[in-house]
Design an enzyme around this catalytic site. Sequence first.
Site, PDB file in Angstrom:
ATOM      1  N   HIS A 249     -27.345  70.456  65.195  1.00  0.00           N
ATOM      2  CA  HIS A 249     -27.355  71.346  65.928  1.00  0.00           C
ATOM      3  C   HIS A 249     -27.203  71.371  67.832  1.00  0.00           C
ATOM      4  O   HIS A 249     -27.101  69.903  67.905  1.00  0.00           O
ATOM      5  CB  HIS A 249     -28.222  71.637  65.856  1.00  0.00           C
TER       6      HIS A 249
ATOM      7  N   ASN B 162     -26.755  75.330  74.194  1.00  0.00           N
ATOM      8  CA  ASN B 162     -27.701  75.718  72.557  1.00  0.00           C
ATOM      9  C   ASN B 162     -27.344  76.639  72.136  1.00  0.00           C
ATOM     10  O   ASN B 162     -28.235  77.927  73.143  1.00  0.00           O
ATOM     11  CB  ASN B 162     -29.320  75.164  73.183  1.00  0.00           C
TER      12      ASN B 162
ATOM     13  N   CYS C 133     -33.041  78.011  64.686  1.00  0.00           N
ATOM     14  CA  CYS C 133     -32.131  77.313  65.440  1.00  0.00           C
ATOM     15  C   CYS C 133     -31.285  76.594  63.872  1.00  0.00           C
ATOM     16  O   CYS C 133     -29.782  76.103  64.022  1.00  0.00           O
ATOM     17  CB  CYS C 133     -31.897  75.950  66.496  1.00  0.00           C
TER      18      CYS C 133
HETATM   19  N1  ACO Z   1     -33.754  71.273  87.604  1.00  0.00           N
HETATM   20  C1  ACO Z   1     -34.503  70.065  87.952  1.00  0.00           C
HETATM   21  N2  ACO Z   1     -35.502  69.815  87.081  1.00  0.00           N
HETATM   22  C2  ACO Z   1     -35.753  69.845  86.151  1.00  0.00           C
HETATM   23  C3  ACO Z   1     -35.080  70.927  85.285  1.00  0.00           C
HETATM   24  C4  ACO Z   1     -34.125  71.188  85.816  1.00  0.00           C
HETATM   25  N3  ACO Z   1     -33.816  72.757  85.314  1.00  0.00           N
HETATM   26  N4  ACO Z   1     -35.980  71.217  84.483  1.00  0.00           N
HETATM   27  C5  ACO Z   1     -37.062  70.730  84.285  1.00  0.00           C
HETATM   28  N5  ACO Z   1     -36.313  69.340  86.136  1.00  0.00           N
HETATM   29  C6  ACO Z   1     -38.222  68.415  85.830  1.00  0.00           C
HETATM   30  C7  ACO Z   1     -39.232  68.451  86.136  1.00  0.00           C
HETATM   31  O1  ACO Z   1     -40.213  69.863  86.355  1.00  0.00           O
HETATM   32  C8  ACO Z   1     -40.383  67.924  85.631  1.00  0.00           C
HETATM   33  O2  ACO Z   1     -40.096  66.895  87.090  1.00  0.00           O
HETATM   34  P1  ACO Z   1     -41.899  66.286  87.471  1.00  0.00           P
HETATM   35  O3  ACO Z   1     -41.518  64.787  86.992  1.00  0.00           O
HETATM   36  O4  ACO Z   1     -42.086  66.162  88.732  1.00  0.00           O
HETATM   37  O5  ACO Z   1     -42.213  66.941  86.209  1.00  0.00           O
HETATM   38  C9  ACO Z   1     -38.959  66.363  85.581  1.00  0.00           C
HETATM   39  O6  ACO Z   1     -37.319  67.413  85.181  1.00  0.00           O
HETATM   40  C10 ACO Z   1     -38.665  66.155  84.209  1.00  0.00           C
HETATM   41  O7  ACO Z   1     -38.699  67.584  83.106  1.00  0.00           O
HETATM   42  P2  ACO Z   1     -39.217  66.854  81.339  1.00  0.00           P
HETATM   43  O8  ACO Z   1     -38.895  68.565  80.896  1.00  0.00           O
HETATM   44  O9  ACO Z   1     -39.508  65.527  81.127  1.00  0.00           O
HETATM   45  O10 ACO Z   1     -37.117  66.584  81.656  1.00  0.00           O
HETATM   46  P3  ACO Z   1     -36.328  65.865  79.941  1.00  0.00           P
HETATM   47  O11 ACO Z   1     -35.926  65.094  80.130  1.00  0.00           O
HETATM   48  O12 ACO Z   1     -37.800  66.165  78.881  1.00  0.00           O
HETATM   49  O13 ACO Z   1     -35.838  67.226  79.485  1.00  0.00           O
HETATM   50  C11 ACO Z   1     -35.550  69.355  78.336  1.00  0.00           C
HETATM   51  C12 ACO Z   1     -35.738  68.626  79.802  1.00  0.00           C
HETATM   52  C13 ACO Z   1     -33.208  69.123  78.735  1.00  0.00           C
HETATM   53  C14 ACO Z   1     -35.957  70.600  78.623  1.00  0.00           C
HETATM   54  C15 ACO Z   1     -35.852  68.414  77.066  1.00  0.00           C
HETATM   55  O14 ACO Z   1     -36.635  68.180  77.167  1.00  0.00           O
HETATM   56  C16 ACO Z   1     -34.649  68.895  76.042  1.00  0.00           C
HETATM   57  O15 ACO Z   1     -33.860  69.365  75.570  1.00  0.00           O
HETATM   58  N6  ACO Z   1     -35.525  68.977  74.894  1.00  0.00           N
HETATM   59  C17 ACO Z   1     -35.678  70.064  74.151  1.00  0.00           C
HETATM   60  C18 ACO Z   1     -35.084  71.357  73.706  1.00  0.00           C
HETATM   61  C19 ACO Z   1     -34.603  71.217  72.035  1.00  0.00           C
HETATM   62  O16 ACO Z   1     -33.711  70.740  71.536  1.00  0.00           O
HETATM   63  N7  ACO Z   1     -35.121  72.865  71.979  1.00  0.00           N
HETATM   64  C20 ACO Z   1     -34.470  73.399  70.574  1.00  0.00           C
HETATM   65  C21 ACO Z   1     -35.214  74.680  69.806  1.00  0.00           C
HETATM   66  S1  ACO Z   1     -34.009  75.767  71.036  1.00  0.00           S
HETATM   67  C22 ACO Z   1     -35.028  77.576  69.704  1.00  0.00           C
HETATM   68  O17 ACO Z   1     -34.790  77.502  69.381  1.00  0.00           O
HETATM   69  C23 ACO Z   1     -34.300  78.490  70.491  1.00  0.00           C
END
Ligand code: ACO
Length: 332
Positions: free
Chosen positions: A259, A289, A117
């Site tokens: 980004h 993204n 990214c």
């Molecule tokens: N819908 C509903 N529930 C979900 C979903 C979904 N799509 N995805 C995960 N959950 C659940 C999980 O299972 C978890 O449940 P649990 O508490 O029972 O275990 C709960 O929601 C919370 O999950 P988290 O992973 O802690 O959620 P978080 O608030 O961290 O959000 C996310 C997840 C959006 C992926 C976030 O962590 C994020 O944006 N991370 C950074 C990603 C990023 O920026 N990547 C960049 C690089 S990409 C590249 O290089 C190609």
Amino acid sequence: MKLNSIRSAILGIGMAVPSKILTNFDLEKMVETSDEWIIERTGIKERRILEDGENISKYAIEASLEALEKAKVSPKEINLIICATLTPDYLIPSLSVLVQNGIKAINAGAFDLSATCSGFIYALAMADQFIKNNPNWKILIVGAEALSRKTNWKDRTTCILFGDGAGAVVMGKSSEPEKRGIIDFILGADGSQWQLLTLKGGGSCYPPFDKRLPEDEYYIKMQGREVFKAATKMVEKTSLELLKRNNLTTKDIKLLVPHQANLRIIEYLRERLNLPKDKVYVNIHKYGNTSAASIPLALYEAEKDGKLKAGDLILLVAFGGGFTFGGALLHW
Ligand code: ACO
């Protein structure tokens, strides 16, 4: 702020995205998720996705032709094409060579750049160096991704995040070096945490169809929460360091164009930099993204929305798998 007498500048910008829209409501029918959850956790409402049979080179070429037209530069004048992408159409030829052929840039060299990214910022920094050494050069930079082709549509933790698209800029020597052009950049990496975000299948360790690897490893895999923590640290540190070493403060910034990975990461950065909402450009709700394409897509729309005027000081900042990170300060 130290300004070189030769500065590189963005002379024209273009973008192109597939017309097919995948909404959060569509995703609700594919995995156990909800529009509400996706918006609250990411800020994303919809993303663009390639149709079956389409390839991202088509959009990379379309974005490039628009950037060339805006820059009033002909394809023959382009000396170098750099495509930042982690999802080229093929491994051979590179996406940049397909663009070279598509736009008929018969005098250009061409290569792809892989920095996830952060790729667009890496490409900007490279083009800046080439132009300082060859002030008559014109360089085409493309950030283009077909992330939908590397998304596991059964994995709700990642499939809600990604989209496809292409943005392009033509770079050349600034005609007003005191007012316009790149000021400074930071490029960084932290490979110690590479396992947090991977796409292992299809590389030379696990060639396509290698049965040793589970099927889900042929798609992007991510430990989202851990990536989130690392990302917030990287973008804050990079932004503050760039400002500090150029004797600037956040008050000097006209627009922050980060980004577009997650609205919560963008909001975190906005608060840490103490910037008002109207000084941070966000279009993640429309595209998700798009990795290396996200910054040029945001720059394009910021200009179109009247948020970027000639000479404005802007800060670009990105992070991505690897990890890689980068920032650039420039006068638009
Ligand atoms: N819908 C509903 N529930 C979900 C979903 C979904 N799509 N995805 C995960 N959950 C659940 C999980 O299972 C978890 O449940 P649990 O508490 O029972 O275990 C709960 O929601 C919370 O999950 P988290 O992973 O802690 O959620 P978080 O608030 O961290 O959000 C996310 C997840 C959006 C992926 C976030 O962590 C994020 O944006 N991370 C950074 C990603 C990023 O920026 N990547 C960049 C690089 S990409 C590249 O290089 C190609």
